[in-house]
Scaffold this motif. Structure first.
Motif, PDB file in Angstrom:
ATOM      1  N   UNK A   1       8.510  -6.989   6.678  1.00  0.00           N
ATOM      2  CA  UNK A   1       9.268  -7.952   5.877  1.00  0.00           C
ATOM      3  C   UNK A   1      10.509  -8.409   6.643  1.00  0.00           C
ATOM      4  N   UNK A   2      11.204  -7.447   7.239  1.00  0.00           N
ATOM      5  CA  UNK A   2      12.435  -7.734   7.967  1.00  0.00           C
ATOM      6  C   UNK A   2      12.157  -8.625   9.179  1.00  0.00           C
ATOM      7  N   UNK A   3      11.142  -8.259   9.948  1.00  0.00           N
ATOM      8  CA  UNK A   3      10.913  -8.939  11.221  1.00  0.00           C
ATOM      9  C   UNK A   3      10.109 -10.226  11.082  1.00  0.00           C
ATOM     10  N   UNK A   4       9.217 -10.287  10.079  1.00  0.00           N
ATOM     11  CA  UNK A   4       8.343 -11.458   9.970  1.00  0.00           C
ATOM     12  C   UNK A   4       8.522 -12.224   8.659  1.00  0.00           C
ATOM     13  N   UNK A   5       9.224 -11.635   7.706  1.00  0.00           N
ATOM     14  CA  UNK A   5       9.424 -12.317   6.442  1.00  0.00           C
ATOM     15  C   UNK A   5       8.193 -12.381   5.570  1.00  0.00           C
ATOM     16  N   UNK A   6       7.324 -11.376   5.689  1.00  0.00           N
ATOM     17  CA  UNK A   6       6.133 -11.350   4.830  1.00  0.00           C
ATOM     18  C   UNK A   6       6.429 -10.459   3.622  1.00  0.00           C
ATOM     19  N   UNK A   7       6.137 -10.994   2.455  1.00  0.00           N
ATOM     20  CA  UNK A   7       6.467 -10.276   1.228  1.00  0.00           C
ATOM     21  C   UNK A   7       5.380  -9.257   0.881  1.00  0.00           C
ATOM     22  N   UNK A   8       5.790  -8.145   0.319  1.00  0.00           N
ATOM     23  CA  UNK A   8       4.827  -7.156  -0.176  1.00  0.00           C
ATOM     24  C   UNK A   8       5.045  -6.988  -1.679  1.00  0.00           C
ATOM     25  N   UNK A   9       4.033  -7.413  -2.447  1.00  0.00           N
ATOM     26  CA  UNK A   9       4.185  -7.373  -3.904  1.00  0.00           C
ATOM     27  C   UNK A   9       4.246  -5.946  -4.413  1.00  0.00           C
ATOM     28  N   UNK A  10       5.126  -5.728  -5.375  1.00  0.00           N
ATOM     29  CA  UNK A  10       5.293  -4.431  -6.053  1.00  0.00           C
ATOM     30  C   UNK A  10       5.876  -3.333  -5.160  1.00  0.00           C
ATOM     31  N   UNK A  11       6.403  -3.698  -4.021  1.00  0.00           N
ATOM     32  CA  UNK A  11       7.097  -2.701  -3.200  1.00  0.00           C
ATOM     33  C   UNK A  11       8.416  -2.363  -3.900  1.00  0.00           C
ATOM     34  N   UNK A  12       8.733  -1.065  -3.973  1.00  0.00           N
ATOM     35  CA  UNK A  12       9.874  -0.649  -4.790  1.00  0.00           C
ATOM     36  C   UNK A  12      11.219  -1.065  -4.202  1.00  0.00           C
ATOM     37  N   UNK A  13      11.327  -1.102  -2.904  1.00  0.00           N
ATOM     38  CA  UNK A  13      12.628  -1.385  -2.289  1.00  0.00           C
ATOM     39  C   UNK A  13      12.398  -2.232  -1.043  1.00  0.00           C
TER      40      UNK A  13
ATOM     41  N   UNK B   1       2.709   7.121   1.899  1.00  0.00           N
ATOM     42  CA  UNK B   1       4.175   7.072   1.927  1.00  0.00           C
ATOM     43  C   UNK B   1       4.682   6.428   3.205  1.00  0.00           C
ATOM     44  N   UNK B   2       3.902   6.575   4.289  1.00  0.00           N
ATOM     45  CA  UNK B   2       4.366   6.012   5.558  1.00  0.00           C
ATOM     46  C   UNK B   2       4.438   4.483   5.505  1.00  0.00           C
ATOM     47  N   UNK B   3       3.737   3.889   4.534  1.00  0.00           N
ATOM     48  CA  UNK B   3       3.734   2.424   4.450  1.00  0.00           C
ATOM     49  C   UNK B   3       5.073   1.879   3.959  1.00  0.00           C
ATOM     50  N   UNK B   4       5.849   2.730   3.307  1.00  0.00           N
ATOM     51  CA  UNK B   4       7.100   2.288   2.700  1.00  0.00           C
ATOM     52  C   UNK B   4       7.990   1.577   3.717  1.00  0.00           C
ATOM     53  N   UNK B   5       8.397   2.292   4.748  1.00  0.00           N
ATOM     54  CA  UNK B   5       9.276   1.692   5.751  1.00  0.00           C
ATOM     55  C   UNK B   5       8.522   0.724   6.655  1.00  0.00           C
ATOM     56  N   UNK B   6       7.238   0.995   6.901  1.00  0.00           N
ATOM     57  CA  UNK B   6       6.471   0.107   7.779  1.00  0.00           C
ATOM     58  C   UNK B   6       6.423  -1.296   7.176  1.00  0.00           C
ATOM     59  N   UNK B   7       6.245  -1.364   5.858  1.00  0.00           N
ATOM     60  CA  UNK B   7       6.209  -2.673   5.200  1.00  0.00           C
ATOM     61  C   UNK B   7       7.588  -3.320   5.197  1.00  0.00           C
ATOM     62  N   UNK B   8       8.602  -2.492   5.013  1.00  0.00           N
ATOM     63  CA  UNK B   8       9.959  -3.041   5.059  1.00  0.00           C
ATOM     64  C   UNK B   8      10.236  -3.665   6.419  1.00  0.00           C
ATOM     65  N   UNK B   9       9.721  -3.015   7.463  1.00  0.00           N
ATOM     66  CA  UNK B   9       9.954  -3.551   8.808  1.00  0.00           C
ATOM     67  C   UNK B   9       9.246  -4.892   8.990  1.00  0.00           C
TER      68      UNK B   9
ATOM     69  N   UNK C   1       0.841  -1.201   0.000  1.00  0.00           N
ATOM     70  CA  UNK C   1       0.000   0.000   0.000  1.00  0.00           C
ATOM     71  C   UNK C   1       0.880   1.255   0.000  1.00  0.00           C
ATOM     72  N   UNK C   2       2.171   1.071  -0.284  1.00  0.00           N
ATOM     73  CA  UNK C   2       3.079   2.230  -0.240  1.00  0.00           C
ATOM     74  C   UNK C   2       2.759   3.242  -1.342  1.00  0.00           C
ATOM     75  N   UNK C   3       1.980   2.800  -2.357  1.00  0.00           N
ATOM     76  CA  UNK C   3       1.539   3.763  -3.364  1.00  0.00           C
ATOM     77  C   UNK C   3       0.454   4.695  -2.838  1.00  0.00           C
TER      78      UNK C   3
END
Lengths: 172, 543
Positions: free
Chosen positions: B94-106, B84-92, B79-81
């Motif tokens: 992914x980092x902590x739980x290993x859940x993938x976010x499709x179409x995330x830029x980085x 904007x706050x979702x960008x790092x929240x999703x990365x976190x 939902x980072x599109x």
């Protein structure tokens, strides 16, 4: 002037050992590099501010380049992610150098016994003085500086210190 | 009281959130986290669930969406599109739980280092399993796309790449920002955090509620008491208990004093960064007086651990009023003297006015809260919009800026200190006598006479210390207006004395995620001031 007159020279010259003079000078002009990461860094700020005034001990010239410093003050938690940076900074400091581990985290990992926190910076760099507290009061940090000054007086001669130290990141 | 979550399917996620934002007015995405249901006694269908916390633009209503994740490798749509706050929240996540976010830029790790194997907040990851990091990443994987998007070339445009931090005198803790410079001007920037990631959330899952209080101290260590209060209040809300009035007033006084101390440190350090050393002494020394008061009260200067679930460790001491009044007078003096030096000072005004402005819309998109959001002209303060602890009965003003530049962010803090002192003085007059703790044996330790004098008291103490306060099963998002913004705790309880999961919604995390974007087109010296004015506290950002 008759230089053979020893009475005259007696007044002007004091004989001593070179180590003693150099250490006497070093003792009152430690240049700290503060590797401040967390809560302890805030208490270090208080130590440097006017009430506790670290300059009373000649250690107020805080250097922000490790190449200018001879005292590394690690104030705060060091994580595994940060360990290579700490090592790099330590390596960049010229000899002779001393290290103070301020607070429980730097000394032993503190109550962060978990997957991300380095269990004491002595896994990476040699430590001369450990300061207890979470965070320690400014007086305790001053005491550590005085402890370094006492240790420094006993340094026998000019040589690289801690040559036998082997840190966890030294081989990689 | 528990928060109610709305369950949606992962396929509907993007549409539901778009609708919530555009049609229903939920414009502020507060936080994203995940729950690992592996060890739940009655697990739901899927092992992982995602939690999205949103806030309405009236700043009163909170909405929580829960999304089951059938396969973490496939994950869900990003939902980072939308936010904007979702960008790092999703990365976190992914980092902590290993859940993938499709179409995330980085989509890469944000808190743990790049050599880390596994995902630490998964329940089957052992808490003490540390992994050494041997080299720092070069960050060019983030920088290169930024340069490409701006049609810039390192060689042709004669750009220089410079690291600001992680060990930098003005980085206020350990934060790394990689900047591409054209002369002195920043043309692209990327930040790296996680250097102070201390595993707060994993530690919470291994300690009972009262044992977590000392950990909360070290989130925002400039205002430790406030974190104590925020956490205790969230747990109390879940228990459905409210403190007696005296306890509430003590909390108000200490919370506002902490806010003042936090702003003092922020402004002192910020002004020191631009060479105003005299301001540093004027602002930092009264803070020492405040710490004298706190040490007398709590026994510690910085990390007080004074609050407990259902109350606090002990009552105020005799003669606290005169001590506190003395502290307030000194703080007042420090602020006045400091303002005298800067208000009409050309250097100060010219250096920070119109530097890195953030518009109201952008600020909400980035997930800003607290003084940084108010500086952008958004009148949002939980003490007004959702007044807890009698805040609606105090006479004080909300401080709001106009353009959201570095100047506004600093001046809002100066003014907020005065407002907080107004609240403290009113609370000192109004504080009633009486009990400070909830009169409930299941929550508060019995007094020592009972413990040493009878079996019932001793068992009571024993059960509370060993098992902890038993919080009813459920999930709750508790929000608190902390010094830096909205400090939220998302607690999942399985009914035992240890939380199943705690997620901190840390304001600094979102402020820093916007930092590389807002320093673009400004100079390095401006970026240092912007970082100081955002008041990034690494402890709460990295947790």
């Amino acid at each position: 002037m008759d230089l053979s007159n020893t009475n005259l020279l007696d007044e002007a010259i004091v004989t001593t050992k070179i180590d003693a003079v150099v250490n006497w000078g070093r003792e009152a002009s430690l240049w700290p590099f503060v590797f401040g990461t967390a809560c302890c860094a805030i208490e270090f700020m208080a130590t440097a501010a006017s009430r506790y005034d670290i300059s009373r001990f000649g250690a107020e010239v805080l250097r922000f380049s490790p190449r200018h410093a001879d005292l590394l003050v690690v104030a705060g938690t060091v994580s595994y992610k940060q360990a290579p940076i700490l090592k790099q900074i330590y390596d960049q400091m010229p000899e002779p150098k001393w290290v103070i581990a301020v607070g429980a985290c730097a000394s032993s990992g503190g109550f962060y016994d978990n997957y991300t926190t380095l269990q004491g910076i002595d896994e990476i760099v040699p430590v001369d003085v450990y300061v207890a507290g979470c965070p320690p009061r400014p007086e305790a940090i001053l005491d550590a500086v005085m402890d370094i000054q006492r240790q420094l007086k006993r340094e026998p001669k000019f040589e690289v210190r801690n040559t036998d130290f082997k840190g966890k990141l030294d081989d990689v | 009281m528990m928060s109610e979550a709305i369950k949606i399917e992962s396929a509907d996620l993007l549409d539901t959130l778009r609708k919530a934002r555009d049609e229903e007015g939920y414009t502020l995405l507060l936080d994203i986290t995940a729950i690992d249901n592996l060890y739940k006694s009655h697990p739901p269908m899927t092992r992982f669930e995602l939690v999205y916390v949103l806030r309405h633009s009236n700043f009163k209503d909170t909405r929580i969406y829960k999304v089951p994740v059938s396969d973490p490798k496939t994950g869900v749509e990003t939902v980072s599109g939308l936010f904007s706050s979702a960008d790092w929240a999703e990365r976190e996540v992914y980092d902590q739980y290993g859940i993938h976010f499709q179409n995330h830029k980085m989509l890469k790790r944000v808190l743990n280092h790049e050599e880390f194997i596994g995902h630490p907040l998964r329940k089957d990851y052992e808490i003490t399993k540390g992994q050494y990091c041997t080299v720092s990443q070069d960050m060019m994987d983030e920088m290169q796309p930024l340069l490409d998007a701006r049609n810039l070339d390192m060689e042709k445009d004669e750009l220089m790449i410079v690291n600001l931090g992680p060990s930098h005198p003005a980085s206020h803790g350990t934060i790394r920002t990689l900047v591409a410079l054209d002369g002195e001007t920043i043309v692209a920037a990327a930040s790296e955090i996680g250097y102070l990631h201390r595993g707060f959330e994993k530690s919470c899952e291994n300690h009972n509620y009262n044992q977590i209080i000392p950990y909360t101290d070290r989130l925002n260590y400039c205002s430790a008491l406030m974190n104590n209060i925020a956490f205790a209040k969230t747990a109390e809300d879940m228990l459905g208990v409210t403190l007696p009035d005296r306890g509430i007033f003590i909390r108000i006084i200490l919370a506002e004093l902490s806010r003042v101390i936090d702003h003092l440190v922020c402004l002192a350090a910020g002004l020191l960064d631009m060479g105003g050393q005299t301001n540093y002494w004027y602002l930092f020394n009264p803070r020492n007086n405040a710490y004298d008061f706190l040490s007398k009260l709590t026994g510690a200067r910085l990390t007080n651990s004074y609050m407990r679930i259902g109350g606090m460790a002990y009552d105020l001491y005799d003669g606290w009023e005169s001590d506190l009044e003395d502290v307030l007078v000194k703080i007042d003096f420090g602020i006045t003297e400091s303002l005298k030096m800067i208000t009409h000072n050309r250097i100060y005004n010219d250096r920070i006015q119109d530097v890195s402005p953030v518009s109201a819309k952008q600020a909400i998109d980035y997930g800003f809260t607290g003084p940084n959001l108010r500086a952008s002209g958004v009148a949002y303060d939980l003490r007004f919009s959702d007044p807890y602890y009698y805040y609606d009965t105090f006479d004080f003003n909300m401080v709001v800026g106009s353009v959201g530049d570095t100047y506004d962010r600093m001046m809002v803090r100066f003014e907020e200190m005065n407002e907080s002192m107004k609240i403290i003085r009113q609370a000192m007059k109004r504080i009633p006598d009486g009990e400070i703790n909830v009169p409930d044996k299941r929550i508060i330790l019995p007094n020592k006479n009972c413990v040493y004098g009878g079996i019932e008291g001793m068992m009571n103490q024993f059960k509370l210390v060993i098992d902890g306060v038993k919080v009813p099963e459920g999930e709750h998002y508790g929000a608190f207006e902390a010094a830096n913004g909205e400090l939220g705790f998302y607690i999942v309880s399985d009914g035992s004395g240890t939380p199943y999961k705690v997620k901190v919604r840390a304001p600094s995390f979102y402020h820093l995620s916007a930092y590389p974007k807002i320093i673009e087109h400004y100079q390095v010296a401006d970026a240092i001031m912007t970082l100081g004015s955002l008041n990034i506290i690494a402890g709460e950002m990295d947790r």
